[in-house]
Design a protein around this motif. Sequence first.
Motif, PDB file in Angstrom:
ATOM      1  N   GLY A 111       0.797  -1.223   0.000  1.00 20.76           N
ATOM      2  CA  GLY A 111       0.000   0.000   0.000  1.00 20.76           C
ATOM      3  C   GLY A 111       0.824   1.265   0.000  1.00 20.76           C
ATOM      4  N   ILE A 112       2.142   1.137  -0.211  1.00 21.44           N
ATOM      5  CA  ILE A 112       3.016   2.316  -0.264  1.00 21.44           C
ATOM      6  C   ILE A 112       2.866   2.972  -1.632  1.00 21.44           C
ATOM      7  CG2 ILE A 112       5.372   3.178  -0.066  1.00 21.44           C
ATOM      8  CD1 ILE A 112       4.262   1.999   2.516  1.00 21.44           C
ATOM      9  N   GLY A 113       2.627   4.278  -1.640  1.00 21.79           N
ATOM     10  CA  GLY A 113       2.428   4.982  -2.894  1.00 21.79           C
ATOM     11  C   GLY A 113       3.131   6.319  -2.915  1.00 21.79           C
ATOM     12  N   PRO A 114       2.840   7.143  -3.909  1.00 28.00           N
ATOM     13  CA  PRO A 114       3.504   8.440  -4.050  1.00 28.00           C
ATOM     14  C   PRO A 114       3.370   9.297  -2.790  1.00 28.00           C
ATOM     15  CG  PRO A 114       2.247   7.919  -6.033  1.00 28.00           C
ATOM     16  CD  PRO A 114       1.884   6.886  -5.016  1.00 28.00           C
ATOM     17  N   ALA A 119       7.615   7.265  -3.688  1.00 30.44           N
ATOM     18  CA  ALA A 119       7.709   7.332  -2.231  1.00 30.44           C
ATOM     19  C   ALA A 119       8.982   8.072  -1.838  1.00 30.44           C
ATOM     20  CB  ALA A 119       7.690   5.931  -1.634  1.00 30.44           C
ATOM     21  N   ILE A 120       9.041   8.508  -0.593  1.00 28.67           N
ATOM     22  CA  ILE A 120      10.187   9.276  -0.105  1.00 28.67           C
ATOM     23  C   ILE A 120      10.958   8.408   0.878  1.00 28.67           C
ATOM     24  CG2 ILE A 120      10.942  11.356   1.090  1.00 28.67           C
ATOM     25  CD1 ILE A 120       8.247  12.622   0.305  1.00 28.67           C
ATOM     26  N   GLU A 148      10.530  15.693 -10.884  1.00 28.44           N
ATOM     27  CA  GLU A 148      10.221  16.724  -9.897  1.00 28.44           C
ATOM     28  C   GLU A 148       9.834  16.136  -8.545  1.00 28.44           C
ATOM     29  OE1 GLU A 148      10.590  19.892 -10.518  1.00 28.44           O
ATOM     30  OE2 GLU A 148      10.939  19.756 -12.680  1.00 28.44           O
ATOM     31  N   SER A 149       9.659  14.832  -8.470  1.00 29.36           N
ATOM     32  CA  SER A 149       9.161  14.201  -7.247  1.00 29.36           C
ATOM     33  C   SER A 149      10.181  14.277  -6.114  1.00 29.36           C
ATOM     34  CB  SER A 149       8.825  12.729  -7.511  1.00 29.36           C
ATOM     35  OG  SER A 149       7.846  12.598  -8.503  1.00 29.36           O
ATOM     36  N   ARG A 150       9.663  14.449  -4.904  1.00 27.79           N
ATOM     37  CA  ARG A 150      10.500  14.319  -3.717  1.00 27.79           C
ATOM     38  C   ARG A 150      10.938  12.869  -3.610  1.00 27.79           C
ATOM     39  NH1 ARG A 150       6.356  17.747  -2.919  1.00 27.79           N
ATOM     40  NH2 ARG A 150       6.699  19.691  -1.732  1.00 27.79           N
ATOM     41  N   CYS A 151      12.174  12.632  -3.142  1.00 29.65           N
ATOM     42  CA  CYS A 151      12.634  11.241  -3.132  1.00 29.65           C
ATOM     43  C   CYS A 151      13.405  10.842  -1.882  1.00 29.65           C
ATOM     44  CB  CYS A 151      13.478  10.942  -4.367  1.00 29.65           C
ATOM     45  SG  CYS A 151      15.042  11.832  -4.418  1.00 29.65           S
ATOM     46  N   VAL A 152      13.981  11.789  -1.156  1.00 25.45           N
ATOM     47  CA  VAL A 152      14.782  11.394   0.000  1.00 25.45           C
ATOM     48  C   VAL A 152      14.774  12.503   1.034  1.00 25.45           C
ATOM     49  CG1 VAL A 152      17.005  12.291  -0.851  1.00 25.45           C
ATOM     50  CG2 VAL A 152      16.992  10.342   0.714  1.00 25.45           C
ATOM     51  N   ILE A 153      14.823  12.085   2.299  1.00 20.86           N
ATOM     52  CA  ILE A 153      14.933  13.004   3.429  1.00 20.86           C
ATOM     53  C   ILE A 153      16.152  12.620   4.248  1.00 20.86           C
ATOM     54  CG2 ILE A 153      13.923  13.589   5.677  1.00 20.86           C
ATOM     55  CD1 ILE A 153      11.172  13.504   4.356  1.00 20.86           C
ATOM     56  N   VAL A 204      15.647  17.461   5.683  1.00 20.24           N
ATOM     57  CA  VAL A 204      16.104  18.030   4.416  1.00 20.24           C
ATOM     58  C   VAL A 204      15.607  17.159   3.276  1.00 20.24           C
ATOM     59  CG1 VAL A 204      18.106  18.699   3.059  1.00 20.24           C
ATOM     60  CG2 VAL A 204      18.148  18.964   5.551  1.00 20.24           C
ATOM     61  N   CYS A 205      14.792  17.728   2.415  1.00 20.92           N
ATOM     62  CA  CYS A 205      14.148  16.952   1.347  1.00 20.92           C
ATOM     63  C   CYS A 205      14.668  17.373  -0.021  1.00 20.92           C
ATOM     64  CB  CYS A 205      12.635  17.146   1.414  1.00 20.92           C
ATOM     65  SG  CYS A 205      11.709  16.077   0.297  1.00 20.92           S
ATOM     66  N   HIS A 206      15.035  16.378  -0.835  1.00 18.20           N
ATOM     67  CA  HIS A 206      15.564  16.614  -2.173  1.00 18.20           C
ATOM     68  C   HIS A 206      14.655  15.997  -3.228  1.00 18.20           C
ATOM     69  CE1 HIS A 206      19.570  18.296  -1.258  1.00 18.20           C
ATOM     70  NE2 HIS A 206      19.490  17.564  -0.162  1.00 18.20           N
ATOM     71  N   THR A 207      14.743  16.560  -4.437  1.00 14.12           N
ATOM     72  CA  THR A 207      14.004  16.023  -5.581  1.00 14.12           C
ATOM     73  C   THR A 207      14.881  15.057  -6.374  1.00 14.12           C
ATOM     74  OG1 THR A 207      14.712  17.796  -7.066  1.00 14.12           O
ATOM     75  CG2 THR A 207      12.670  18.145  -5.807  1.00 14.12           C
TER      76      THR A 207
END
Length: 524
Positions: A46-49, A75-76, A169-174, A187-190
Amino acid sequence: MADSLTDFLQGLPSNSVAIDDDHRHWTVGDLQSESRRLASGLRALGIGPGDRVALWLPNIPQWLALFFACARIGAIAVSVNTRFRANELEDIVGRSGCRALVLWPTFKSIDFAGILEAVDPEALSSLTDIVAFSTAGESADFRFAGRRCSAYADLARHDEEAMPAADAESRCVIFTTSGTTRAPKFVCHTQKGIVQHIRDVAVGFGMTTPGSRVLQALPLCGVFGFTQALAALAGGAPMRMMAIFDEVDAAAVMQAECITHVNGSDEMLVRLLASRPEPRPFPHLRSFGFARFNPALDDLVERAQARGVIACGLYGMSECLALYALQPLTMPAAERSKGGGALISPQASVRVCDPETGRVLAAGEQGELELRGPSLLLEYYGNPQASKDAFTADGWFRSGDLGYLEADGRFCYLTRIGDVLRLGGFLTSPQEIEAVLEAEPSVAGAQVVGVNLDGEPVAVGFVIASDQAEFQEDELREWCRSRLAGYKVPRRIFRIDEFPTTPSANGTKIQRTKLRQLAIERCA
């Protein structure tokens, strides 16, 4: 148009070597297939965008496979430091709202399972799934507080589904970072920012040169190791991955496997050199990019050069990704010993400004380093005010670092402008340690400062005891040790009747400079 991480990975030659570790030889194709199967497995949970998935694992190839799987479905990935303990894990996984947590319960060097069991399950209200990694012969059976628990191997056995990949453009990592607040910021990167940066790093650090081979001993959970690993993929340089850094084992690998690229801390380089008796122990090594964490190692570049190692200072942080700048290999040792260097990305730029007036300063004048470039963070996740405050009105990122420009366009990093501590190679907020101390019933107030003891930066605490409480330094240190990573535990804790203060227009302020001096005197 910018590439997504899925486009990037799929664009690499599938038959090239990507990773070697103690257990398996991975080609790029192996990594591509594993990430696609894991993406299907995560979707089945159930993990999604936009959902957050905490990666709390040592250096293993599956960390990267999970990262690319998260990126594929949008997902991030929340990168969790393997040195964190229950207090930190609870805060990061809970406050970021992670849906899933991936860990290795039976990993021998770190008691991941025991640490998780010390976390208050109620604090992880968003967490629905635990994914347990295991190797052959280990049990994947793991339970935590009624959460659904799955085996990594089961996720990796899913069929590869055709699915639209998340866009660039999606967020991908914190990544978590500690500044001047009690709680770390996120800290969030695209995807596009990371892809552009790792391609720039691969070229700028020479990883595209034939025969390049990278030692991946830096933790993937930190932006330093993360950037190096993805740049190695971008450059086509096979990486030799080590789950935990050990200087003797690492030195042996560097010799036997002709390692050409290593980056790390200054102390890591000292330990590598000390582990080998040969005059020139690493003949294949082209350079060692190092982060200056220990001011007692000012002569390190000269010492390394005498043994055939070209060490170069570099610069980076969670907000602009690591390996943002590097001192050129051709510079004299005195210049290569400085933090900072030449910008890696041709699209990046740096200026120095007066932190009070905002005036742009000339070369040689010291002020706050302000940055631009494709590798800058998108935001502090969940903190729009901090995101806004991090940038100037004209779009430059305020680094919080003190430095100056060189006449040739390079820059030099000197230190943090604020009171952030550099402990164990990580930026650490003193307020975070103070909050843990103040949670102990015998403590009415706490202040923590950083000093150098025996050549290494450490934390020293000062506490005001609550009424009638007896001061027990050893018990307070054990209190901290059970709640914080080891490098954050104060080396000494002293009782004090009151903190030194000074009045100002904005109220009474604690004189941390006086506390630092007192710490030096009492620790002598």
